[in-house]
Design an enzyme around this catalytic site. Structure first.
Site, PDB file in Angstrom:
ATOM      1  N   ASP A   1      -4.361   1.728   3.788  1.00 15.61           N
ATOM      2  CA  ASP A   1      -5.045   0.666   4.535  1.00 15.61           C
ATOM      3  C   ASP A   1      -4.775   0.824   6.029  1.00 15.61           C
ATOM      4  O   ASP A   1      -3.636   1.089   6.444  1.00 15.61           O
ATOM      5  CB  ASP A   1      -4.594  -0.712   4.059  1.00 15.61           C
TER       6      ASP A   1
ATOM      7  N   ASP B   1       0.850  -1.179   0.000  1.00 13.27           N
ATOM      8  CA  ASP B   1       0.000   0.000   0.000  1.00 13.27           C
ATOM      9  C   ASP B   1       0.895   1.241   0.000  1.00 13.27           C
ATOM     10  O   ASP B   1       2.026   1.205   0.493  1.00 13.27           O
ATOM     11  CB  ASP B   1      -0.879   0.046   1.251  1.00 13.27           C
TER      12      ASP B   1
ATOM     13  N   ASP C   1      -1.968  -2.588  -4.764  1.00 11.86           N
ATOM     14  CA  ASP C   1      -2.838  -3.009  -3.666  1.00 11.86           C
ATOM     15  C   ASP C   1      -3.623  -1.794  -3.176  1.00 11.86           C
ATOM     16  O   ASP C   1      -4.264  -1.113  -3.970  1.00 11.86           O
ATOM     17  CB  ASP C   1      -2.010  -3.672  -2.557  1.00 11.86           C
TER      18      ASP C   1
ATOM     19  N   ARG D   1     -13.936   0.654  -2.007  1.00  9.35           N
ATOM     20  CA  ARG D   1     -13.280   0.824  -0.706  1.00  9.35           C
ATOM     21  C   ARG D   1     -12.927   2.280  -0.430  1.00  9.35           C
ATOM     22  O   ARG D   1     -11.776   2.643  -0.249  1.00  9.35           O
ATOM     23  CB  ARG D   1     -12.026  -0.046  -0.607  1.00  9.35           C
TER      24      ARG D   1
END
Length: 479
Positions: A273, A230, A269, A321
């Site tokens: 996060d 990330d 990715d 997301r």
């Protein structure tokens, strides 16, 4: 390793400067490290702290990052080697400020020489062609994840890349871009793991690619390629402020990824996060553009804590997301979402609440493209909740949960939560967000003197006009 993979990494370096310039306009090694120790005044941008009442990260002692750093521990860095050494400089528990000047390419060795996927794979025995032959579903099957010689080689090559492009950010640290320098990191991942009191500001974070994604035939009904890095990863982190950064896959959108085993060969990715029981996090005034799996809050349905505030962020060209929330108490206010397709990224949903997550969404604003419906803005598994009010779609008030539940009777989102947001500085009506955030969100907006955006306006959105609401934790904002 295929030639196409090698070219992708080389091309990223050629175009990264252009990508960062676009974002700004819009919105350890053996080599000795030479960094400048800056005796900066406490009022400058690098010594800034999270304002009182600004989201969950303001709880308790608040978030001050490296504010207390001694002059000798204020570093200005402009290369990968300098950044790595500044973050690792001892003592580990002493506050530090790391000022990033210009664009840092994480895929370089200690002398600054660019590194390719082939360089990372050299000597490990990994070959993409051999990997594809070994784990072709027609040969390997679909009942188990890869193991054996080529999977071990893939892991070894991936570890070599990680040693170059993963940067661990310790506690009591501020990492901040120097205004006016196009500050950012391309191809690098900032990891805050089991650390408290961290600030990350004013950086363009672009094109974080995994050279060696893993094939998992058991992931879903058709399998998936899964990448590892990330742009920012919070794992067991507490009191973190992520402010005025720009996240993007530029200059390599997912549409450039090949298809292997019938699935996209995914090299990106998450953008940001927040997992592994991270807690007390504020994410404000960032831009998230041209990315798929943007923000995961909670790495499993059994994760804990996860008290996170997202406010005044821009999500454009995002597939999903934004965020996907598990378990925690998430406050989303004054964020702006544009669902129009961009660079091949096509909107799936914006906010998902699952595994009992309790989300309060207030005064967010959606620009709904003609290919999307209001019922497609939310998602969930039937156990999560989204409460709140003041949300607009196309400038008009909309009950987002009612629209979702009407279209998804088998996975209805709950409308009540058991807590009340009390740390919502800057909460304001959603109507003016598109114009305001176009000028105030993302990297390149802040200036050196105190973090104020020119001309002489509050870079935190005039938040002092809006005092924090007071009240008990059992308040329910539904209705």
């Amino acid at each position: 390793m295929s030639a196409s993979s090698h070219r992708r990494r080389t091309g990223r370096r050629r175009l990264a400067l252009v990508a960062v310039a676009t974002l700004v306009a819009a919105g350890l090694g053996a080599v000795p490290l030479v960094v400048k120790a800056d005796a900066a005044a406490p009022a400058d941008l690098a010594h800034g702290v999270l304002p009182a009442g600004d989201g969950w990260a303001a709880s308790g002692s608040g978030t001050t990052g490296g504010r207390a750093a001694a002059a000798a521990r204020v570093f200005t860095v402009s290369t990968r080697a300098e950044l790595a050494r500044a973050l690792a400089a001892g003592p580990a528990d002493a506050p530090r400020i790391v000022r990033v000047k210009g664009l840092i390419d994480a895929d370089t060795d200690d002398s600054g020489k660019p590194q390719s996927c082939a360089d990372y794979a050299a000597g490990t025995g990994y070959s993409l062609d051999s990997y594809l032959k070994a784990y072709d579903p027609a040969v390997w099957g679909r009942a188990k994840v890869p193991s054996g010689v080529q999977e071990n080689a893939r892991r070894a090559a991936q570890a070599r890349q990680a040693a170059r492009m993963v940067f661990t950010v310790p506690a009591r640290t501020t990492v901040i871009g120097v205004p006016g320098t196009g500050a950012g990191i391309t191809g690098g991942s900032l990891v805050v793991k089991n650390a408290d009191n961290v600030i990350i500001r004013n950086l363009s974070l672009t094109d974080v690619q995994d050279c060696f994604p893993q094939w998992d035939p058991t992931d879903g009904s058709t399998g998936n390629w899964n990448s590892a890095y990330d742009a920012i990863s919070l794992r067991g982190a507490t009191h973190v402020w992520v402010d005025h950064n720009s996240f993007s896959d530029a200059p390599h959108p997912d549409s450039a990824n090949p298809v292997r085993f019938g699935r996209e060969y995914q090299v990106h990715d998450g953008a940001l996060d927040i997992t592994n029981a991270s807690d007390l996090v504020t994410v404000g005034y960032n831009t998230f553009g041209n990315h798929d799996k943007t923000m995961l809050i909670g790495s499993s349905d059994q994760d804990t804590k996860l008290r996170v505030t997202l406010h005044h962020n821009v999500f454009r060209g995002i597939v999903q997301r934004a965020p996907l929330a598990r378990v925690g108490r998430i406050h989303l206010y004054d964020n702006y979402y544009d669902t129009a397709p961009s660079e091949g990224y096509t909107h799936s949903y914006s906010i998902s609440s699952r595994a009992g997550a309790q989300v309060v969404a207030q005064n967010n604003h959606w620009k709904l493209s003609s290919d999307r419906k209001v019922s497609q803005l939310l998602g969930g598994d039937g156990t999560g909740a989204i409460a709140g009010s003041g949300n607009l779609v196309g400038g008009a008030p909309v009950d987002l949960v009612a629209a979702h539940n009407s279209a998804n009777p088998g996975k209805k989102i709950k409308t009540t939560v058991g807590w009340r947001p009390t740390l919502s500085a800057g909460l304001e009506p959603a109507a003016g967000l598109p114009a305001k955030l176009a000028a105030k969100a993302g990297a390149g907006v802040l200036t050196e003197s105190g973090g104020k955006a020119a001309p002489a306006v509050n870079a935190f959105g005039d938040r002092d006009k809006y005092p924090d609401p007071a009240g008990a934790d059992d308040w329910n904002p539904a209705g």
